[in-house]
Write an enzyme that holds these catalytic residues in place. Structure first.
Site, short mmCIF file in Angstrom:
data_model
loop_
_atom_site.label_atom_id
_atom_site.label_comp_id
_atom_site.label_asym_id
_atom_site.label_seq_id
_atom_site.Cartn_x
_atom_site.Cartn_y
_atom_site.Cartn_z
N TYR A 8 -3.56 140.80 -65.43
CA TYR A 8 -3.80 141.48 -66.70
C TYR A 8 -3.21 140.65 -67.84
O TYR A 8 -2.08 140.17 -67.73
CB TYR A 8 -3.13 142.88 -66.69
CG TYR A 8 -3.13 143.52 -68.06
CD1 TYR A 8 -4.19 144.32 -68.47
CD2 TYR A 8 -2.07 143.30 -68.94
CE1 TYR A 8 -4.20 144.88 -69.73
CE2 TYR A 8 -2.08 143.86 -70.21
CZ TYR A 8 -3.14 144.65 -70.60
OH TYR A 8 -3.16 145.19 -71.85
N GLU B 232 -7.98 142.35 -74.77
CA GLU B 232 -7.46 142.47 -73.40
C GLU B 232 -8.40 141.82 -72.40
O GLU B 232 -9.62 141.95 -72.54
CB GLU B 232 -7.43 143.96 -73.01
CG GLU B 232 -6.14 144.65 -73.23
CD GLU B 232 -6.22 146.09 -72.71
OE1 GLU B 232 -5.20 146.76 -72.73
OE2 GLU B 232 -7.32 146.54 -72.29
#
Ligand code: ADP
Ligand code: MG
Length: 378
Positions: free
Chosen positions: A101, A188
């Site tokens: 992530y 993101e």
């Protein structure tokens, strides 16, 4: 403004971040066609403005073109957290070894862009964040120096990531360049995939743009999801208005968000229902008022309009001129109740004298009148 995954990926690719090739399909047959062209296993991915698509059945692998058609058929029309899927991304499947992530957000407390990294990326990142926040490392980026490659390398090491750390670090630097370049408020990559052969690719991307900076990026404001909004909201936003379509029949125009909300409340209190919220902003000239009336009166639900103006930097006579123009051009075919006070109030009243506009000295009287004229308390 939220972007779709495929739009976000196009931006990331421009900044040099590898993304799996993919195309958009609106029908199951188009999805099959794209899968045929790719000649490989693909993923069919719902393009909706929400995350958690994988868990909701909105992301599916398809090994053959026929399977792509079938899976796309299941995903198109799917309701994911209230968003109906109208299109899918058909992307080449990647051979996943690790899911990481990486995210950038604006932290208003430290007034820094903060990089968040975790080696436990993928569909469970929310649980990781809630249950083991220590598994996500955070780094506030110095706005003068930016994210420097050596810092990025240290960070991927500190996060415990494995594989080609240089490539991973480079992607973080590119992500930061993208974030700054497009004036994003969130960017993101989840998952940031390390493939079985050691490549690093962004398999999912989420970008939120800062609406206040959109004027600097006309090419991005065109990405606005017109179909996701009410057409009148799109038209109003093209004029630069803050406009929200509501369910009632009293069109509302005011200056200043506070006054407009107060006006909505008043209409509600005397038994009516507002058809919209529209703030013409401060210092509006006649043409802005004219355009505001055009937008409000295009709404077939509107039976009458309540114009509530407090003249400060907005001159009431400019407002009156806008109303007169709408009237002279035959746009203003519904009853109008108006309350003006403050700067150039007298001039405004003079301009509107003898015209079929109902003027009231107070907001509450105007509210009662327009509610009565539009069918009374409901
Ligand atoms: P969401 O975050 O909305 O659930 P993602 O795009 O992250 O949607 O997809 C969910 C999961 O599907 C990913 O974590 C990944 O495991 C898998 N996935 C997504 N894209 C691909 C791809 N191109 N190839 C292989 N697997 C993928
Ligand atoms: Mg994801």
């Amino acid at each position: 403004m939220n972007l779709h995954e495929y739009q976000a990926k196009e931006i990331l690719a421009k900044y040099g971040i590898p993304v799996p090739p993919g195309r958009i399909a609106y029908t199951a047959d188009e999805a099959k066609q794209i899968a045929t062209e790719f000649g490989d296993t693909v993923v069919i991915k719902a393009q909706v403005h929400t995350g958690g698509r994988g868990k909701a059945g909105g992301v599916k692998l398809a090994k053959t073109p026929e399977e792509a058609r079938e899976k796309a058929g299941q995903i198109l029309g799917l309701n994911i957290k209230g968003f109906i899927t109208k299109k899918v991304l058909v992307a080449k499947a990647v051979d996943i070894a690790k899911e990481y992530y990486a995210g950038l957000i604006l932290d208003r407390v430290t007034q820094r862009v903060v990089l968040m990294l975790s080696k436990e990326g993928g569909v469970d990142i929310e649980e990781v964040a809630a249950e083991r926040p220590e598994a996500i490392i955070k780094h506030a980026i110095d706005p003068h120096k930016g994210l420097r490659p050596f810092e990025a390398r240290e960070l991927v090491k500190r996060a415990g990531m494995e594989g080609n750390l240089n490539k991973l670090a480079q992607i973080l630097v590119q992500l930061y360049h993208a974030y700054e370049g497009i004036d994003a408020s969130t960017a993101e990559i989840n998952p940031l995939v390390v493939t079985a052969s050691g490549d690093v690719v962004a398999a999912d991307a989420k970008i939120v743009l800062d609406d206040n900076a959109l004027y600097r990026h006309p090419e991005l404001s065109r990405l606005r999801e017109e179909e996701a909004e009410h057409p009148l909201e799109v038209e109003a936003s093209n004029y630069g208005f803050a406009y929200v379509k509501l369910e009632g029949n009293v069109g509302i125009i005011g200056n200043g968000a506070g006054l407009v909300m107060y006006t909505l409340d008043l209409v509600q209190r005397v038994g009516g229902k507002a058809a919209n919220f529209l703030d013409i902003g401060g210092g509006a000239k006649a043409d802005i008022v004219y355009n505001a009336l055009k937008v409000v009166l295009k709404d077939p639900d509107v039976k009458g309009v309540f114009i509530n103006i407090f003249g400060g930097i907005t001159r009431a006579d400019e407002v009156a001129k806008g109303v007169l123009r709408a009237m002279d051009e035959g746009i203003l075919t519904k009853p109008v109740a108006m309350r003006v006070a403050g700067t150039a109030e007298e001039e405004a009243k003079k301009l509107l004298e003898g015209r079929p506009i109902y003027m009231y000295p107070t907001s509450i009287e105007a509210a009662k009148a327009i509610v009565a004229m539009t069918g009374g308390a409901q």
